[in-house]
Design a protein around this motif. Sequence first.
Motif, mmCIF file in Angstrom:
data_model
loop_
_atom_site.group_PDB
_atom_site.id
_atom_site.type_symbol
_atom_site.label_atom_id
_atom_site.label_comp_id
_atom_site.label_asym_id
_atom_site.label_seq_id
_atom_site.Cartn_x
_atom_site.Cartn_y
_atom_site.Cartn_z
ATOM 1 N N ALA A 111 14.942 23.435 59.608
ATOM 2 C CA ALA A 111 15.780 22.430 60.259
ATOM 3 C C ALA A 111 15.136 21.047 60.252
ATOM 4 N N GLU A 112 13.809 21.007 60.208
ATOM 5 C CA GLU A 112 13.098 19.727 60.221
ATOM 6 C C GLU A 112 12.903 19.142 58.829
ATOM 7 N N THR A 113 13.145 19.925 57.807
ATOM 8 C CA THR A 113 12.882 19.492 56.433
ATOM 9 C C THR A 113 13.959 18.532 55.944
ATOM 10 N N SER A 114 13.540 17.494 55.248
ATOM 11 C CA SER A 114 14.513 16.535 54.719
ATOM 12 C C SER A 114 15.348 17.177 53.617
ATOM 13 N N ASP A 115 16.531 16.626 53.433
ATOM 14 C CA ASP A 115 17.391 17.119 52.359
ATOM 15 C C ASP A 115 16.681 17.021 51.008
ATOM 16 N N GLU A 116 15.985 15.906 50.791
ATOM 17 C CA GLU A 116 15.331 15.674 49.502
ATOM 18 C C GLU A 116 14.258 16.726 49.227
ATOM 19 N N GLU A 117 13.453 17.052 50.259
ATOM 20 C CA GLU A 117 12.395 18.041 50.073
ATOM 21 C C GLU A 117 12.974 19.428 49.877
ATOM 22 N N PHE A 118 14.004 19.757 50.631
ATOM 23 C CA PHE A 118 14.638 21.068 50.487
ATOM 24 C C PHE A 118 15.185 21.239 49.073
ATOM 25 N N VAL A 119 15.890 20.237 48.592
ATOM 26 C CA VAL A 119 16.473 20.318 47.250
ATOM 27 C C VAL A 119 15.375 20.408 46.198
ATOM 28 N N ARG A 120 14.307 19.606 46.346
ATOM 29 C CA ARG A 120 13.221 19.615 45.358
ATOM 30 C C ARG A 120 12.628 21.013 45.209
ATOM 31 N N VAL A 121 12.327 21.656 46.330
ATOM 32 C CA VAL A 121 11.683 22.968 46.280
ATOM 33 C C VAL A 121 12.646 24.039 45.782
ATOM 34 N N MET A 122 13.879 24.021 46.276
ATOM 35 C CA MET A 122 14.827 25.056 45.879
ATOM 36 C C MET A 122 15.227 24.934 44.412
ATOM 37 N N VAL A 123 15.416 23.723 43.936
ATOM 38 C CA VAL A 123 15.782 23.554 42.527
ATOM 39 C C VAL A 123 14.643 23.988 41.618
ATOM 40 N N THR A 124 13.419 23.576 41.948
ATOM 41 C CA THR A 124 12.280 23.899 41.084
ATOM 42 C C THR A 124 11.946 25.379 41.117
ATOM 43 N N ASN A 125 11.967 25.989 42.289
ATOM 44 C CA ASN A 125 11.486 27.364 42.431
ATOM 45 C C ASN A 125 12.554 28.425 42.236
ATOM 46 N N ALA A 126 13.819 28.088 42.447
ATOM 47 C CA ALA A 126 14.862 29.112 42.393
ATOM 48 C C ALA A 126 15.907 28.862 41.309
ATOM 49 N N LEU A 127 16.430 27.649 41.253
ATOM 50 C CA LEU A 127 17.469 27.349 40.272
ATOM 51 C C LEU A 127 16.913 27.204 38.865
ATOM 52 N N ALA A 128 15.873 26.398 38.708
ATOM 53 C CA ALA A 128 15.332 26.125 37.370
ATOM 54 C C ALA A 128 14.861 27.380 36.637
ATOM 55 N N PRO A 129 14.122 28.302 37.293
ATOM 56 C CA PRO A 129 13.696 29.501 36.571
ATOM 57 C C PRO A 129 14.859 30.315 35.998
ATOM 58 N N LEU A 130 15.964 30.399 36.757
ATOM 59 C CA LEU A 130 17.106 31.156 36.239
ATOM 60 C C LEU A 130 17.795 30.421 35.102
ATOM 61 N N ARG A 131 17.816 29.106 35.162
ATOM 62 C CA ARG A 131 18.345 28.353 34.024
ATOM 63 C C ARG A 131 17.506 28.617 32.778
ATOM 64 N N VAL A 132 16.198 28.667 32.950
ATOM 65 C CA VAL A 132 15.316 28.957 31.819
ATOM 66 C C VAL A 132 15.573 30.355 31.273
ATOM 67 N N VAL A 133 15.648 31.324 32.176
ATOM 68 C CA VAL A 133 15.876 32.712 31.752
ATOM 69 C C VAL A 133 17.206 32.834 31.012
ATOM 70 N N GLU A 134 18.260 32.235 31.565
ATOM 71 C CA GLU A 134 19.571 32.329 30.915
ATOM 72 C C GLU A 134 19.567 31.672 29.539
ATOM 73 N N ALA A 135 18.841 30.567 29.405
ATOM 74 C CA ALA A 135 18.838 29.834 28.136
ATOM 75 C C ALA A 135 17.975 30.501 27.076
ATOM 76 N N LEU A 136 16.904 31.163 27.501
ATOM 77 C CA LEU A 136 15.899 31.644 26.547
ATOM 78 C C LEU A 136 15.827 33.157 26.411
ATOM 79 N N HIS A 137 16.591 33.901 27.196
ATOM 80 C CA HIS A 137 16.420 35.361 27.198
ATOM 81 C C HIS A 137 16.689 35.998 25.846
ATOM 82 N N ASP A 138 17.581 35.381 25.049
ATOM 83 C CA ASP A 138 17.874 36.004 23.764
ATOM 84 C C ASP A 138 16.771 35.785 22.727
ATOM 85 N N LEU A 139 15.729 35.017 23.083
ATOM 86 C CA LEU A 139 14.555 34.905 22.211
ATOM 87 C C LEU A 139 13.596 36.073 22.413
ATOM 88 N N VAL A 140 13.814 36.860 23.458
ATOM 89 C CA VAL A 140 12.936 37.989 23.779
ATOM 90 C C VAL A 140 13.432 39.229 23.048
#
Length: 245
Positions: A111-140
Amino acid sequence: MSTTDSGPAASTGARILLIGASRGLGLALAQEWLRGGRQVVGTVRGSRTGLHELADAHARADSPIGGLEIETLEVTEPAQIEALRTRLAGRTFDLLFVNAGVASEHEETVAETSDEEFVRVMVTNALAPLRVVEALHDLVTPTGTIGVMSSGQGSVANNERGGHEVYRGSKAALNTFMRSYAARHREDPRTLVLMAPGWVRTDLGGPDARLGIEESIPNVVATLDALAGRAGLHYVDYLGRTVAW
Protein backbone atom coordinates in the motif's frame (compact mmCIF):
# COMPACT_ATOMS: atom_id res chain seq x y z
CA MET A 1 28.32 -9.63 -30.67
CA SER A 2 31.38 -11.22 -29.05
CA THR A 3 32.31 -14.81 -29.59
CA THR A 4 34.97 -17.20 -28.48
CA ASP A 5 36.20 -20.29 -30.25
CA SER A 6 34.57 -23.19 -28.49
CA GLY A 7 37.27 -25.82 -28.92
CA PRO A 8 36.72 -29.58 -29.28
CA ALA A 9 35.50 -30.23 -25.74
CA ALA A 10 32.43 -28.06 -26.25
CA SER A 11 31.02 -30.30 -29.00
CA THR A 12 29.44 -32.48 -26.31
CA GLY A 13 28.02 -29.54 -24.33
CA ALA A 14 24.43 -28.35 -24.27
CA ARG A 15 23.41 -25.19 -26.08
CA ILE A 16 22.11 -22.59 -23.63
CA LEU A 17 20.31 -19.29 -24.14
CA LEU A 18 20.73 -17.29 -20.92
CA ILE A 19 18.65 -14.13 -20.56
CA GLY A 20 20.22 -11.68 -18.09
CA ALA A 21 23.89 -12.57 -17.71
CA SER A 22 25.70 -9.30 -17.06
CA ARG A 23 26.29 -9.74 -13.31
CA GLY A 24 25.35 -11.63 -10.17
CA LEU A 25 23.69 -15.00 -10.57
CA GLY A 26 23.42 -14.70 -14.34
CA LEU A 27 27.11 -14.06 -14.78
CA ALA A 28 27.93 -16.92 -12.41
CA LEU A 29 25.65 -19.24 -14.38
CA ALA A 30 27.41 -18.34 -17.62
CA GLN A 31 30.79 -19.02 -16.02
CA GLU A 32 29.66 -22.35 -14.58
CA TRP A 33 28.22 -23.54 -17.88
CA LEU A 34 31.34 -22.52 -19.76
CA ARG A 35 33.46 -24.51 -17.32
CA GLY A 36 31.28 -27.49 -18.15
CA GLY A 37 31.88 -27.18 -21.88
CA ARG A 38 28.50 -25.68 -22.72
CA GLN A 39 27.74 -23.33 -25.60
CA VAL A 40 26.24 -20.17 -24.08
CA VAL A 41 24.47 -17.24 -25.68
CA GLY A 42 24.07 -14.67 -22.91
CA THR A 43 22.19 -11.38 -23.01
CA VAL A 44 23.14 -8.09 -21.36
CA ARG A 45 21.70 -4.58 -21.29
CA GLY A 46 24.90 -2.53 -21.25
CA SER A 47 27.72 -2.10 -23.72
CA ARG A 48 30.41 -3.28 -21.28
CA THR A 49 29.52 -5.73 -18.52
CA GLY A 50 30.95 -8.55 -16.48
CA LEU A 51 29.94 -10.93 -19.25
CA HIS A 52 32.21 -9.06 -21.66
CA GLU A 53 35.06 -9.43 -19.19
CA LEU A 54 34.30 -13.15 -18.93
CA ALA A 55 34.35 -13.42 -22.71
CA ASP A 56 37.73 -11.69 -22.83
CA ALA A 57 39.17 -13.99 -20.17
CA HIS A 58 37.69 -17.01 -21.87
CA ALA A 59 39.27 -16.03 -25.19
CA ARG A 60 42.69 -15.67 -23.54
CA ALA A 61 42.56 -19.12 -21.92
CA ASP A 62 45.16 -21.60 -23.15
CA SER A 63 42.59 -24.41 -23.54
CA PRO A 64 39.17 -22.78 -23.74
CA ILE A 65 36.17 -25.03 -23.33
CA GLY A 66 32.63 -24.08 -24.08
CA GLY A 67 31.74 -21.09 -26.21
CA LEU A 68 30.25 -17.72 -25.41
CA GLU A 69 28.26 -15.26 -27.51
CA ILE A 70 26.87 -11.98 -26.21
CA GLU A 71 23.59 -10.43 -27.32
CA THR A 72 22.01 -7.17 -26.18
CA LEU A 73 18.50 -7.24 -24.74
CA GLU A 74 16.35 -5.08 -22.48
CA VAL A 75 13.69 -7.57 -21.37
CA THR A 76 11.11 -4.88 -20.63
CA GLU A 77 11.10 -3.80 -24.29
CA PRO A 78 8.94 -6.15 -26.41
CA ALA A 79 10.50 -4.87 -29.64
CA GLN A 80 13.95 -5.91 -28.41
CA ILE A 81 12.67 -9.38 -27.56
CA GLU A 82 11.29 -9.76 -31.06
CA ALA A 83 14.53 -8.46 -32.56
CA LEU A 84 16.50 -11.06 -30.59
CA ARG A 85 14.12 -13.75 -31.83
CA THR A 86 14.79 -12.63 -35.39
CA ARG A 87 18.57 -12.66 -34.89
CA LEU A 88 18.42 -16.19 -33.45
CA ALA A 89 16.11 -17.58 -36.15
CA GLY A 90 17.23 -20.98 -37.35
CA ARG A 91 19.16 -21.80 -34.18
CA THR A 92 18.15 -24.31 -31.51
CA PHE A 93 18.95 -24.54 -27.80
CA ASP A 94 18.73 -27.28 -25.21
CA LEU A 95 17.99 -24.80 -22.43
CA LEU A 96 16.38 -21.37 -22.33
CA PHE A 97 16.92 -19.82 -18.90
CA VAL A 98 15.49 -16.42 -18.01
CA ASN A 99 17.45 -14.91 -15.14
CA ALA A 100 16.72 -11.19 -15.59
CA GLY A 101 15.05 -9.56 -12.61
CA VAL A 102 15.19 -6.70 -10.11
CA ALA A 103 14.74 -6.20 -6.39
CA SER A 104 12.42 -3.67 -4.78
CA GLU A 105 14.20 -0.41 -4.06
CA HIS A 106 12.35 0.10 -0.80
CA GLU A 107 10.76 -2.04 1.87
CA GLU A 108 7.37 -0.38 2.11
CA THR A 109 4.21 -2.40 2.29
CA VAL A 110 2.36 -2.82 -0.98
CA ALA A 111 0.00 0.00 0.00
CA GLU A 112 2.94 2.34 0.60
CA THR A 113 4.71 1.54 -2.67
CA SER A 114 4.52 4.07 -5.48
CA ASP A 115 2.79 3.15 -8.69
CA GLU A 116 6.07 3.59 -10.58
CA GLU A 117 7.99 1.20 -8.31
CA PHE A 118 5.23 -1.39 -8.33
CA VAL A 119 5.04 -1.36 -12.12
CA ARG A 120 8.85 -1.49 -12.49
CA VAL A 121 9.19 -4.60 -10.33
CA MET A 122 6.13 -6.42 -11.65
CA VAL A 123 6.93 -5.78 -15.31
CA THR A 124 10.57 -6.82 -14.96
CA ASN A 125 10.06 -9.86 -12.74
CA ALA A 126 6.71 -11.24 -13.90
CA LEU A 127 5.58 -9.87 -17.26
CA ALA A 128 8.90 -9.66 -19.11
CA PRO A 129 10.02 -13.26 -18.41
CA LEU A 130 6.79 -14.63 -19.87
CA ARG A 131 7.12 -12.41 -22.92
CA VAL A 132 10.60 -13.85 -23.39
CA VAL A 133 9.39 -17.43 -22.95
CA GLU A 134 6.50 -16.94 -25.38
CA ALA A 135 8.76 -15.35 -27.99
CA LEU A 136 11.68 -17.78 -27.73
CA HIS A 137 10.22 -21.13 -26.64
CA ASP A 138 10.18 -22.52 -30.16
CA LEU A 139 13.98 -22.18 -30.28
CA VAL A 140 14.19 -24.88 -27.58
CA THR A 141 14.45 -28.48 -28.73
CA PRO A 142 11.34 -30.64 -28.11
CA THR A 143 13.15 -32.46 -25.31
CA GLY A 144 14.80 -29.32 -23.93
CA THR A 145 14.23 -27.20 -20.84
CA ILE A 146 12.70 -23.78 -20.28
CA GLY A 147 13.58 -22.28 -16.91
CA VAL A 148 13.07 -18.98 -15.13
CA MET A 149 14.75 -17.66 -12.01
CA SER A 150 12.08 -17.52 -9.36
CA SER A 151 12.61 -17.31 -5.60
CA GLY A 152 11.60 -19.04 -2.42
CA GLN A 153 9.91 -15.75 -1.63
CA GLY A 154 7.48 -16.48 -4.44
CA SER A 155 5.97 -19.26 -2.34
CA VAL A 156 2.58 -18.23 -0.94
CA ALA A 157 2.45 -21.22 1.41
CA ASN A 158 5.83 -20.39 2.96
CA ASN A 159 5.15 -16.67 3.44
CA GLU A 160 4.78 -16.63 7.22
CA ARG A 161 6.86 -13.55 8.09
CA GLY A 162 5.98 -11.08 5.35
CA GLY A 163 8.44 -8.44 4.22
CA HIS A 164 9.76 -7.71 0.72
CA GLU A 165 6.13 -7.47 -0.29
CA VAL A 166 6.39 -6.18 -3.84
CA TYR A 167 9.29 -8.49 -4.67
CA ARG A 168 7.45 -11.46 -3.15
CA GLY A 169 4.36 -10.55 -5.12
CA SER A 170 6.27 -10.29 -8.37
CA LYS A 171 7.78 -13.76 -7.95
CA ALA A 172 4.44 -15.26 -6.91
CA ALA A 173 2.95 -13.71 -10.04
CA LEU A 174 5.79 -15.13 -12.13
CA ASN A 175 5.10 -18.59 -10.70
CA THR A 176 1.39 -18.28 -11.48
CA PHE A 177 2.04 -17.09 -15.02
CA MET A 178 4.41 -20.01 -15.64
CA ARG A 179 1.79 -22.37 -14.26
CA SER A 180 -0.71 -20.94 -16.74
CA TYR A 181 1.86 -21.33 -19.52
CA ALA A 182 2.37 -24.97 -18.50
CA ALA A 183 -1.38 -25.57 -18.52
CA ARG A 184 -1.67 -24.17 -22.03
CA HIS A 185 1.22 -26.38 -23.16
CA ARG A 186 0.35 -29.51 -21.19
CA GLU A 187 1.14 -31.75 -24.18
CA ASP A 188 4.58 -30.16 -24.67
CA PRO A 189 7.38 -32.62 -23.79
CA ARG A 190 9.74 -29.85 -22.66
CA THR A 191 10.79 -29.52 -19.03
CA LEU A 192 9.64 -26.31 -17.31
CA VAL A 193 11.47 -25.08 -14.22
CA LEU A 194 10.88 -22.36 -11.64
CA MET A 195 14.24 -22.11 -9.86
CA ALA A 196 14.68 -20.81 -6.31
CA PRO A 197 18.46 -20.26 -5.99
CA GLY A 198 18.46 -19.57 -2.26
CA TRP A 199 19.33 -16.30 -0.59
CA VAL A 200 22.64 -15.50 -2.26
CA ARG A 201 25.17 -12.73 -1.60
CA THR A 202 24.88 -10.60 -4.76
CA ASP A 203 23.97 -6.98 -5.46
CA LEU A 204 20.34 -8.09 -5.44
CA GLY A 205 20.58 -10.47 -2.45
CA GLY A 206 22.69 -8.15 -0.33
CA PRO A 207 25.74 -8.78 1.91
CA ASP A 208 23.81 -10.56 4.67
CA ALA A 209 22.54 -13.39 2.48
CA ARG A 210 23.07 -16.93 3.73
CA LEU A 211 24.73 -18.43 0.63
CA GLY A 212 27.73 -17.56 -1.49
CA ILE A 213 27.49 -17.81 -5.26
CA GLU A 214 29.83 -20.79 -5.12
CA GLU A 215 27.32 -22.62 -2.90
CA SER A 216 24.26 -21.84 -5.01
CA ILE A 217 25.15 -21.79 -8.69
CA PRO A 218 26.88 -25.17 -9.15
CA ASN A 219 23.86 -26.73 -7.46
CA VAL A 220 21.45 -24.75 -9.66
CA VAL A 221 23.23 -26.13 -12.74
CA ALA A 222 23.24 -29.67 -11.35
CA THR A 223 19.53 -29.45 -10.55
CA LEU A 224 18.67 -28.21 -14.04
CA ASP A 225 20.71 -31.07 -15.51
CA ALA A 226 18.91 -33.58 -13.28
CA LEU A 227 15.49 -32.32 -14.36
CA ALA A 228 16.27 -32.51 -18.09
CA GLY A 229 13.86 -34.83 -19.86
CA ARG A 230 11.22 -34.64 -17.12
CA ALA A 231 8.26 -32.96 -18.78
CA GLY A 232 5.97 -30.64 -16.87
CA LEU A 233 6.46 -27.75 -14.46
CA HIS A 234 8.84 -28.07 -11.51
CA TYR A 235 9.17 -25.46 -8.72
CA VAL A 236 12.41 -26.40 -7.00
CA ASP A 237 15.27 -24.90 -5.03
CA TYR A 238 18.96 -25.02 -5.84
CA LEU A 239 19.30 -28.44 -4.17
CA GLY A 240 16.46 -29.91 -6.22
CA ARG A 241 13.93 -29.85 -3.39
CA THR A 242 10.33 -29.09 -4.30
CA VAL A 243 9.16 -25.67 -3.09
CA ALA A 244 5.61 -25.32 -1.81
CA TRP A 245 3.37 -23.16 -3.97
